[in-house]
Design a protein around this motif. Sequence first.
Motif, mmCIF file in Angstrom:
data_model
loop_
_atom_site.group_PDB
_atom_site.id
_atom_site.type_symbol
_atom_site.label_atom_id
_atom_site.label_comp_id
_atom_site.label_asym_id
_atom_site.label_seq_id
_atom_site.Cartn_x
_atom_site.Cartn_y
_atom_site.Cartn_z
ATOM 1 N N SER A 154 7.609 -44.575 18.008
ATOM 2 C CA SER A 154 8.178 -45.796 17.465
ATOM 3 C C SER A 154 7.940 -46.963 18.415
ATOM 4 O O SER A 154 8.139 -46.844 19.629
ATOM 5 C CB SER A 154 9.687 -45.623 17.238
ATOM 6 N N GLY A 155 7.504 -48.072 17.863
ATOM 7 C CA GLY A 155 7.316 -49.294 18.643
ATOM 8 C C GLY A 155 8.161 -50.413 18.079
ATOM 9 O O GLY A 155 8.245 -50.578 16.854
ATOM 10 N N LYS A 156 8.774 -51.197 18.933
ATOM 11 C CA LYS A 156 9.660 -52.256 18.470
ATOM 12 C C LYS A 156 8.940 -53.279 17.606
ATOM 13 O O LYS A 156 9.523 -53.860 16.695
ATOM 14 C CB LYS A 156 10.308 -52.945 19.672
ATOM 15 N N SER A 157 7.673 -53.519 17.888
ATOM 16 C CA SER A 157 6.946 -54.554 17.160
ATOM 17 C C SER A 157 6.134 -54.039 15.984
ATOM 18 O O SER A 157 5.889 -54.767 15.022
ATOM 19 C CB SER A 157 6.012 -55.302 18.127
ATOM 20 N N TRP A 158 5.706 -52.765 16.029
ATOM 21 C CA TRP A 158 4.807 -52.280 14.972
ATOM 22 C C TRP A 158 5.408 -51.229 14.045
ATOM 23 O O TRP A 158 4.819 -50.890 13.019
ATOM 24 C CB TRP A 158 3.528 -51.718 15.591
ATOM 25 N N GLY A 159 6.584 -50.679 14.351
ATOM 26 C CA GLY A 159 7.217 -49.736 13.441
ATOM 27 C C GLY A 159 7.194 -48.310 13.958
ATOM 28 O O GLY A 159 7.145 -48.072 15.172
ATOM 29 N N THR A 160 7.202 -47.339 13.041
ATOM 30 C CA THR A 160 7.317 -45.925 13.398
ATOM 31 C C THR A 160 6.318 -45.087 12.625
ATOM 32 O O THR A 160 6.132 -45.283 11.423
ATOM 33 C CB THR A 160 8.740 -45.405 13.090
ATOM 34 N N ALA A 161 5.682 -44.150 13.323
ATOM 35 C CA ALA A 161 4.807 -43.163 12.689
ATOM 36 C C ALA A 161 5.380 -41.786 12.955
ATOM 37 O O ALA A 161 5.826 -41.495 14.069
ATOM 38 C CB ALA A 161 3.389 -43.263 13.250
ATOM 39 N N LEU A 162 5.393 -40.917 11.940
ATOM 40 C CA LEU A 162 5.973 -39.590 12.126
ATOM 41 C C LEU A 162 5.203 -38.537 11.350
ATOM 42 O O LEU A 162 4.487 -38.829 10.396
ATOM 43 C CB LEU A 162 7.447 -39.591 11.704
ATOM 44 N N LEU A 163 5.377 -37.291 11.794
ATOM 45 C CA LEU A 163 4.734 -36.129 11.183
ATOM 46 C C LEU A 163 5.786 -35.049 10.958
ATOM 47 O O LEU A 163 6.614 -34.809 11.829
ATOM 48 C CB LEU A 163 3.640 -35.557 12.097
ATOM 49 N N GLY A 164 5.744 -34.387 9.798
ATOM 50 C CA GLY A 164 6.673 -33.285 9.567
ATOM 51 C C GLY A 164 7.036 -33.127 8.113
ATOM 52 O O GLY A 164 6.211 -33.321 7.212
ATOM 53 N N ARG A 165 8.290 -32.748 7.878
ATOM 54 C CA ARG A 165 8.844 -32.557 6.536
ATOM 55 C C ARG A 165 9.835 -33.679 6.291
ATOM 56 O O ARG A 165 10.721 -33.914 7.124
ATOM 57 C CB ARG A 165 9.527 -31.191 6.443
ATOM 58 N N HIS A 166 9.705 -34.376 5.142
ATOM 59 C CA HIS A 166 10.547 -35.553 4.948
ATOM 60 C C HIS A 166 10.630 -35.953 3.486
ATOM 61 O O HIS A 166 9.734 -35.685 2.690
ATOM 62 C CB HIS A 166 10.003 -36.735 5.753
ATOM 63 N N ASP A 167 11.736 -36.636 3.146
ATOM 64 C CA ASP A 167 11.843 -37.300 1.846
ATOM 65 C C ASP A 167 10.705 -38.304 1.712
ATOM 66 O O ASP A 167 10.364 -39.007 2.680
ATOM 67 C CB ASP A 167 13.163 -38.060 1.734
ATOM 68 N N THR A 168 10.120 -38.408 0.532
ATOM 69 C CA THR A 168 9.078 -39.396 0.325
ATOM 70 C C THR A 168 9.692 -40.792 0.231
ATOM 71 O O THR A 168 10.861 -40.945 -0.142
ATOM 72 C CB THR A 168 8.283 -39.106 -0.957
ATOM 73 N N PRO A 169 8.927 -41.834 0.559
ATOM 74 C CA PRO A 169 9.440 -43.198 0.395
ATOM 75 C C PRO A 169 9.925 -43.476 -1.027
ATOM 76 O O PRO A 169 10.888 -44.224 -1.223
ATOM 77 C CB PRO A 169 8.223 -44.067 0.752
ATOM 78 N N TYR A 170 9.279 -42.875 -2.035
ATOM 79 C CA TYR A 170 9.717 -43.061 -3.418
ATOM 80 C C TYR A 170 11.165 -42.601 -3.586
ATOM 81 O O TYR A 170 11.983 -43.294 -4.210
ATOM 82 C CB TYR A 170 8.809 -42.270 -4.362
ATOM 83 N N LYS A 171 11.496 -41.459 -3.034
ATOM 84 C CA LYS A 171 12.864 -40.947 -3.126
ATOM 85 C C LYS A 171 13.838 -41.838 -2.361
ATOM 86 O O LYS A 171 14.918 -42.187 -2.862
ATOM 87 C CB LYS A 171 12.922 -39.520 -2.590
ATOM 88 N N ILE A 172 13.468 -42.221 -1.144
ATOM 89 C CA ILE A 172 14.354 -42.991 -0.279
ATOM 90 C C ILE A 172 14.708 -44.347 -0.879
ATOM 91 O O ILE A 172 15.824 -44.838 -0.729
ATOM 92 C CB ILE A 172 13.695 -43.199 1.103
ATOM 93 N N ALA A 173 13.767 -44.951 -1.608
ATOM 94 C CA ALA A 173 13.888 -46.336 -2.037
ATOM 95 C C ALA A 173 15.194 -46.664 -2.749
ATOM 96 O O ALA A 173 15.768 -47.744 -2.546
ATOM 97 C CB ALA A 173 12.701 -46.701 -2.940
ATOM 98 N N THR A 174 15.706 -45.755 -3.582
ATOM 99 C CA THR A 174 16.891 -46.078 -4.381
ATOM 100 C C THR A 174 18.027 -45.074 -4.235
ATOM 101 O O THR A 174 18.991 -45.116 -4.996
ATOM 102 C CB THR A 174 16.518 -46.181 -5.874
ATOM 103 N N ARG A 175 17.954 -44.163 -3.267
ATOM 104 C CA ARG A 175 19.040 -43.201 -3.091
ATOM 105 C C ARG A 175 20.361 -43.895 -2.788
ATOM 106 O O ARG A 175 21.439 -43.418 -3.167
ATOM 107 C CB ARG A 175 18.702 -42.217 -1.974
ATOM 108 N N ASN A 176 20.323 -45.023 -2.078
ATOM 109 C CA ASN A 176 21.547 -45.736 -1.736
ATOM 110 C C ASN A 176 22.145 -46.479 -2.926
ATOM 111 O O ASN A 176 23.230 -47.046 -2.821
ATOM 112 C CB ASN A 176 21.297 -46.717 -0.588
#
Length: 365
Positions: A110-132
Motif C-alpha cells: 500500500s502506498g499513500k499516494s498510489w493506493g493498494t495492490a493485493l493478492l489472495g481470496r477476496h470479495d469482488t469490487p462488484y460485491k463490495i460496491a453496494t453491500r453497505n
Amino acid sequence: MNKKLLALAVAGAFAVPAAAMADTGNVTVYGVLNASVDRTDNGDVSGTDGISTTKVSSNQSRIGFKGTEDLGNGLSAVWQIEQGLNLDGHATSATTGDTMVSRNTFVGLSGKSWGTALLGRHDTPYKIATRNLDIFADTIADNRNIMGTGHDIRANNVIAYVAPNFSGFSGAVAYVAGAEGATTSGQKKGDAWSLMANYDNGPVYAALAWQRFKYGTVGVTSLGASVAGDADKSAKAWKIGGGYNFGAFKVGAVYEKFSDDLTAPIDRKAWTVNGAYTFGSNAVKLAYTKADDTGSVSNTGAKQWTLGFDHNFSKRTAVYALYSKLDNDSLARYGVGTGVGGGAVAPVAAGADPSAWSFGVKHRF
C-alpha cells in the motif's frame, strides 16, 4: 452516508490501516459474532402447508487477523487472514474451505499516494460496491435472497487494485485468474474482471459497478464450472446504488441488471429500496426488494419485504428482531435466508411464499 459504511465497503473490506504499527504489535484481532434464533416457513403452495423450522443461525460470524508494516517512503506491507465461524455448529458456505482462509485473506503493498495492490481470496469490487446499502445485510433478510445471484461473490485467485480516496472519490478493479483445475493443454480456463467506482462525502454515498465472467471448460475457481457448451461464453452484470443520511433518517437504493449468453440464461433485472429511522439507541428499518422475470420466462419474478428493529447496548453489542416475507411468482423458487449461510429455509416449491422471524444478538470485537 456515514463514513463508517464506506470503511466497511471499501477501505475496511480491503483492510488497509491508515498508519503502520510497530513490529511488536502489528497484529489486530477482530471479528463479529452474530447469532440469531430463526423461525422459518418455506411457504404454502397448492393447498399444502409449508414446513416450519426453528434454528440457530451464525449469520456470517467471523474472526480475523490483520496487520501492516511500514517499509519507508510512504510504502507499507498489508495482510489479512479471515475465517467464518459456526456458532451453531452447522457448516455453511461461509465457514467451509481451507483452514483459516474461508473469507477475505490476502497480502499486498500500500502506498499513500498510489493506493493498494493485493493478492489472495477476496470479495469482488462488484460485491463490495453496494453491500453497505443493505440495512439487513448478514441476516436471514439479506437482499441477496433475490439480488446479486451468481455475481456477489468472494473469489479465489484475485489480483486487485484499490485507488486512494480523492475528495470522496475512490474505486477498485480486480482480475480473477483461471481455475487451477486445468490439466491438459486442450482445456480452457475461464476468468473474470470486476470494477467499481464510488463517492462517499458527508451524507452522500453513490456507487457504480460492472463485472464479467468468461467461462472455460473447467470453469473459474469459486465462480462455478461451466456446463457443456458454455466454454468461451460470458455472463455480465452492472449495478448502480446510492444512499443519503439525513441524520436520524437514512435511505438507500440499488438497481442491477444481469445478462449472459449461457446455455441456461439468467438475464434479469432487480432492485431494492430501504430506509431506517434512529431514535436514541434504537432503529426501525424497512426494506423492499424485487426481481423481474428471468430471461423471457414469465412468472419467474419475486418480491421481498422486511421490517426490523435494532437496539444498541453499546457501539459493539446490539440485539435485533425482524420479520421477512418473500412472494414468489408461480414459477419462481426464491427463499428467505439464501443470501447468507446457515439461515436458509427448507427447499422452496415454485410459487411458494416463504417467511421468517429472526431474533439475534450481534457483538463486534
